[in-house]
Design an enzyme around this catalytic site. Structure first.
Site, PDB file in Angstrom:
ATOM      1  N   THR A 188       0.849  -1.174   0.000  1.00  0.00           N
ATOM      2  CA  THR A 188       0.000   0.000   0.000  1.00  0.00           C
ATOM      3  C   THR A 188       0.893   1.235   0.000  1.00  0.00           C
ATOM      4  O   THR A 188       1.922   1.245   0.680  1.00  0.00           O
ATOM      5  CB  THR A 188      -0.956  -0.004   1.217  1.00  0.00           C
ATOM      6  OG1 THR A 188      -1.712   1.195   1.197  1.00  0.00           O
ATOM      7  CG2 THR A 188      -0.236  -0.123   2.541  1.00  0.00           C
ATOM      8  N   GLU A 333      -4.390  -2.954   4.931  1.00  0.00           N
ATOM      9  CA  GLU A 333      -3.908  -3.505   6.198  1.00  0.00           C
ATOM     10  C   GLU A 333      -4.960  -4.354   6.904  1.00  0.00           C
ATOM     11  O   GLU A 333      -4.681  -4.976   7.915  1.00  0.00           O
ATOM     12  CB  GLU A 333      -3.489  -2.350   7.132  1.00  0.00           C
ATOM     13  CG  GLU A 333      -2.211  -1.640   6.719  1.00  0.00           C
ATOM     14  CD  GLU A 333      -2.432  -0.474   5.756  1.00  0.00           C
ATOM     15  OE1 GLU A 333      -3.459  -0.476   5.053  1.00  0.00           O
ATOM     16  OE2 GLU A 333      -1.580   0.431   5.705  1.00  0.00           O
ATOM     17  N   LYS A 445      -6.818  10.149  -2.362  1.00  0.00           N
ATOM     18  CA  LYS A 445      -7.312   8.942  -3.025  1.00  0.00           C
ATOM     19  C   LYS A 445      -8.107   9.323  -4.252  1.00  0.00           C
ATOM     20  O   LYS A 445      -9.207   9.838  -4.166  1.00  0.00           O
ATOM     21  CB  LYS A 445      -8.129   8.097  -2.067  1.00  0.00           C
ATOM     22  CG  LYS A 445      -8.119   6.665  -2.527  1.00  0.00           C
ATOM     23  CD  LYS A 445      -8.379   5.701  -1.436  1.00  0.00           C
ATOM     24  CE  LYS A 445      -7.899   4.317  -1.846  1.00  0.00           C
ATOM     25  NZ  LYS A 445      -8.470   3.272  -1.057  1.00  0.00           N
ATOM     26  N   TRP A 450      -4.011   5.569  -4.568  1.00  0.00           N
ATOM     27  CA  TRP A 450      -3.338   6.544  -3.718  1.00  0.00           C
ATOM     28  C   TRP A 450      -2.421   7.472  -4.495  1.00  0.00           C
ATOM     29  O   TRP A 450      -1.730   7.064  -5.423  1.00  0.00           O
ATOM     30  CB  TRP A 450      -2.472   5.854  -2.674  1.00  0.00           C
ATOM     31  CG  TRP A 450      -3.229   5.167  -1.593  1.00  0.00           C
ATOM     32  CD1 TRP A 450      -3.154   3.847  -1.283  1.00  0.00           C
ATOM     33  CD2 TRP A 450      -4.160   5.743  -0.665  1.00  0.00           C
ATOM     34  NE1 TRP A 450      -3.979   3.571  -0.215  1.00  0.00           N
ATOM     35  CE2 TRP A 450      -4.613   4.713   0.171  1.00  0.00           C
ATOM     36  CE3 TRP A 450      -4.668   7.031  -0.473  1.00  0.00           C
ATOM     37  CZ2 TRP A 450      -5.535   4.921   1.192  1.00  0.00           C
ATOM     38  CZ3 TRP A 450      -5.586   7.238   0.540  1.00  0.00           C
ATOM     39  CH2 TRP A 450      -6.011   6.195   1.358  1.00  0.00           C
TER      40      TRP A 450
HETATM   41  P1  AMP Z   1      -6.536   0.937   0.598  1.00  0.00           P
HETATM   42  O1  AMP Z   1      -5.558   0.420   1.553  1.00  0.00           O
HETATM   43  O2  AMP Z   1      -5.937   1.378  -0.700  1.00  0.00           O
HETATM   44  O3  AMP Z   1      -7.666  -0.019   0.403  1.00  0.00           O
HETATM   45  O4  AMP Z   1      -7.156   2.273   1.214  1.00  0.00           O
HETATM   46  C1  AMP Z   1      -7.802   2.296   2.447  1.00  0.00           C
HETATM   47  C2  AMP Z   1      -8.268   3.676   2.745  1.00  0.00           C
HETATM   48  O5  AMP Z   1      -9.205   4.107   1.755  1.00  0.00           O
HETATM   49  C3  AMP Z   1      -8.989   3.849   4.044  1.00  0.00           C
HETATM   50  O6  AMP Z   1      -8.107   3.959   5.145  1.00  0.00           O
HETATM   51  C4  AMP Z   1      -9.780   5.123   3.783  1.00  0.00           C
HETATM   52  O7  AMP Z   1      -8.978   6.272   3.921  1.00  0.00           O
HETATM   53  C5  AMP Z   1     -10.164   4.965   2.332  1.00  0.00           C
HETATM   54  N1  AMP Z   1     -11.490   4.326   2.214  1.00  0.00           N
HETATM   55  C6  AMP Z   1     -11.765   3.031   1.979  1.00  0.00           C
HETATM   56  N2  AMP Z   1     -13.090   2.830   1.919  1.00  0.00           N
HETATM   57  C7  AMP Z   1     -13.680   4.019   2.150  1.00  0.00           C
HETATM   58  C8  AMP Z   1     -15.038   4.471   2.239  1.00  0.00           C
HETATM   59  N3  AMP Z   1     -16.076   3.659   2.056  1.00  0.00           N
HETATM   60  N4  AMP Z   1     -15.238   5.772   2.523  1.00  0.00           N
HETATM   61  C9  AMP Z   1     -14.209   6.637   2.704  1.00  0.00           C
HETATM   62  N5  AMP Z   1     -12.922   6.275   2.624  1.00  0.00           N
HETATM   63  C10 AMP Z   1     -12.657   4.977   2.351  1.00  0.00           C
END
Ligand code: AMP
Length: 551
Positions: A188, A333, A445, A450
C-alpha cells in the site's frame, strides 16, 4: 485443569477453499474476458487442477517455501490459478499494482524479493523496460499461450505460462502446514517514503473469506454470479477469489476490459447478480447505460468501497437501476473488510430517509473486526455520532506489522496496546454505524488509487522558484479526490501555474499530477513547524477545480 475440545484439528489453509470448490461446486463456471480479447470459460474443478499444475511448475522453477511469486495481472482465470497454486504450495503470492509508476513497481518487486514474476500480455513492454532493475526476479513468465509469445524480446529466457502448466500432470497433493504461514503480500502506498507490504496469512485470509461472505456482510451465496470489478491486485479483490470458492458460486472476471460497454455486456451475458468496486468504475458503466437507455436484468447488489461512495451514486443505482448498494470501508492492512452499511432489525421502523442516511455511512463492523474512535491521547470517544476521532481497529485479519519493517505501527486505546491506527478520522453513532469524516494520513485517493501528497510536495519544492509547497485533496465528482497544489513563491520569482505543472511531467505518472495550483502568501503551520493539513483542507473546502461547474 481445562478440558480440551475434542474436535479435529486442521490448519485453515487457502488450498482448502479451492479443494472445497472443486469437490462441491465442480461444475460451477469461472468465466474470464481474456487480455487476448476472447472469452474463456471453465469450472472450479478445472481451476483446481490447473492450480495444482501451477504449484508443480513453480516447484520446477526452484521455488521453495516462503519464496515470493509476483503477479502483474488483471482479473482472470490464470491470475486465480497463480493465487491458489502459489499460496497453496506454501509460496507467497505478491500482487503488484500495475498503475504504479514503473520505478515503484521495480522497487516493490525488489523489496519483496520476488523470485518469479508472472505478467499479462499487455504488460510485456513495461516488463521489458523494467526486467534489468528487478534484481531478485529469476524467472519471468508471460501469462499467455505459445501463439501469443513474442518472436523477440529483451527479457532473458521469457517463459510461457501455458507451456509451464501443460508440461505438468497435476499429480500433486496440497501440502499441510501452519495456518499462520504467509499466503500473500499486497503493498500500500503509504504517507511517507516507499509503499509498505501487508503480509496476509492463510488463517487471516480464510477467516476473512468466512466473515465477508456472511449475509450482513457481502452476502455471497452459491446462487450468486459474482463479478469482482475491484482488481485482484487491490487487496486480493477484497477477498472475492477466496469467498467465491468458499460458497462455490459462479465467478466472472473482466480482465482489462472495464469500460461501460464491455462491463454491461458481461453483466448481462453471464447473469451477474453481485459485484464490487470503487465508486469511479460505476460512473463509466452508468453513463453508458443511461446514454443507451439500458437496464440490468440480473444484477441485484453491489459493494462500493475503497473511497467514499457519493450518496447520489447510491440513489441512482438503487432508484433508477434497482441495484442495492452496500457501502463498505476497509484497507489493505485489514484484508480489507472492516465495515459494511447494512440495516439491522433496530432500524427497520425508521423512516426511509433516516434509513438512507445510515446506509450512506461506512457502516457496522463485521465479526472479526473490533473498532473504536479515540482522541489524540488515546482515550476512547463516545459512540454518539458526533465525537470524531482517530479510527482504530484490531482483529485476526488486521496487520500487526509491515513487511520487513522493524517497529510496530500499533497504538494503545485507554492504555491497552494492540490497536491499528487506520489514519482515518470517524464518528460512530449509537447504532454502531461508523462514518469517515476526514483523514489524518497525508494521502489523496483518486479513483481508488493513492497519490502521496508528500511526493508531490517534494517535486514542487525542487523547483527553483518555489519557497514552500503543500498538497491537499480537493473534492472531485468523478475521481472523489484530486490533488491541489498550494504554493508560496520565492520573493521576486517568476512562476506560472502551467510552468509548475509542466515541471511534474516525467517525474510521476500523469494521472498523479495536481489538477491545479494556487499561489498564496502563507501556509498554516503547527507549533512544531509541520504544515497544518487539516486547517489547509478547511481553507480550501469549497475550492472548485478548473473545469468543474461552480455550485
Ligand atoms: P486501501 O488500503 O488502498 O484499500 O485504502 C484504504 C483507505 O481508503 C482507508 O483507510 C480510507 O482512507 C479509504 N477508504 C476506503 N473505503 C472508504 C469508504 N467507504 N469511505 C471513505 N474512505 C474509504
Amino acid at each position: 485443569m481445562a478440558l480440551m475440545g475434542q474436535m479435529m484439528a486442521g490448519s485453515l489453509l487457502i488450498s482448502s477453499l479451492i479443494k472445497h470448490a472443486a469437490r462441491h461446486a465442480a461444475e460451477t463456471e469461472i468465466v474470464s474476458k481474456r487480455v487476448e480479447g476472447d472469452l474463456h470459460r471453465y469450472t472450479w474443478r478445472d481451476a483446481e487442477l490447473r492450480s495444482r499444475k501451477v504449484a508443480q511448475a513453480l516447484a520446477g522453477l526452484g521455488c521453495q517455501a516462503g519464496d515470493r511469486v509476483a503477479t502483474l495481472a488483471w482479473n482472470g482465470y490464470r491470475h486465480l490459478e497463480i493465487y491458489y497454486g502459489s499460496s497453496g504450495s506454501e509460496l507467497v503470492c505478491h500482487t503488484i499494482n500495475p498503475r504504479l509508476f514503473p520505478e515503484q513497481i521495480a522497487w516493490i518487486a525488489n523489496d519483496a524479493q520476488d523470485l518469479v514474476l508472472c505478467f499479462d500480455l499487455n504488460f510485456l513492454p513495461l516488463i521489458e523496460k523494467l526486467a534489468a532493475q528487478m534484481s531478485s526476479v529469476k524467472h519471468f513468465v508471460l501469462m499467455t499461450d505459445r501463439a501469443h509469445m513474442p518472436a523477440q524480446t529483451g527479457i532473458n529466457e521469457l517463459l510461457c505460462y501455458e507451456e509451464l502448466v501443460e508440461a505438468e500432470n497435476g499429480d500433486y497433493d496440497w501440502p499441510e502446514f501452519d495456518e499462520n504461514t504467509a499466503s500473500s503480500i499486497c503493498y500500500t502506498s503509504g504517507t511517507t517514503g516507499h509503499p509498505k507490504g501487508a503480509v496476509y496469512s492463510h488463517r487471516s485470509s480464510v477467516l476473512h473469506a468466512y466473515g465477508s461472505a456472511l449475509p450482513d456482510a457481502m452476502g455471497c451465496s452459491a446462487l450468486d454470479v459474482i463479478l469482482p470489478v475491484v482488481p485482484m491486485f487491490h487487496v486480493n479483490a477484497w477477498g472475492l477469489p477466496y469467498s467465491c470458492a468458499l460458497v462455490g458460486c459462479k465467478l466472472v472476471m473482466p480482465g482489462p476490459h472495464m469500460d461501460g460497454k464491455s462491463l454491461f455486456e458481461l453483466f448481462e451475458n453471464e447473469g451477474v447478480t453481485f459485484s464490487a468496486g470503487v465508486p469511479t468504475v460505476w460512473l463509466g458503466l452508468l453513463t453508458y447505460m443511461k446514454a443507451n437507455q439500458l437496464k440490468f436484468s440480473s444484477f441485484k447488489r453491489t459493494v462500493i468501497g475503497g473511497a467514499a461512495c457519493p450518496p447520489a451514486m447510491m440513489r441512482t443505482l438503487e432508484d433508477d437501476f434497482g441495484v442495492e448498494v452496500i457501502h463498505a470501508w476497509g484497507m489493505t492492512e485489514m484484508s480489507p473488510l472492516g465495515t459494511l452499511s447494512k440495516l439491522t432489525a433496530r432500524q427497520m421502523s425508521l423512516p426511509t430517509e433516516a434509513q438512507r442516511r445510515l446506509l450512506e455511512k461506512q457502516g457496522k463492523v463485521i465479526y472479526g473486526v473490533d473498532m473504536a474512535v479515540s482522541d489524540d491521547e488515546g482515550n476512547e470517544l463516545p459512540w454518539d455520532g458526533v465525537s470524531s476521532g482517530n479510527l482504530l481497529v484490531r482483529g485476526p485479519w488486521v496487520i500487526k506489522s509491515y513487511f520487513g519493517q522493524t517497529g510496530s505501527p500499533l497504538v494503545s486505546l485507554n492504555g491497552q496496546p494492540g490497536w491499528f491506527p487506520t489514519g482515518d478520522v470517524a464518528t460512530i453513532d449509537s447504532y454502531g454505524f461508523m462514518q469517515i469524516t476526514d483523514r489524518s494520513k497525508d494521502v489523496i485517493k483518486s479513483g481508488g488509487e493513492w497519490i502521496s501528497s508528500i511526493e508531490l510536495e517534494n517535486i514542487a519544492m525542487a523547483h527553483p522558484a518555489v519557497f514552500e509547497a503543500a498538497v491537499i485533496a480537493c473534492a472531485h465528482p468523478k475521481w472523489d479526490e484530486r490533488p491541489l497544489l498550494v504554493v508560496i513563491k520565492k520573493p521576486d520569482a517568476e512562476l506560472s501555474r502551467e510552468q509548475l505543472l509542466e515541471f511534474f511531467e516525467g517525474q510521476i505518472p500523469k494521472w498523479q499530477i495536481p489538477d491545479d495550483v494556487v499561489f498564496v502568501t502563507e501556509i498554516p503551520h503547527t507549533a512544531t513547524g509541520k504544515i497544518q493539513k487539516l486547517k489547509l483542507r478547511d481553507q480550501f473546502r469549497t475550492y472548485r477545480l478548473p473545469g468543474l461547474p461552480t455550485v
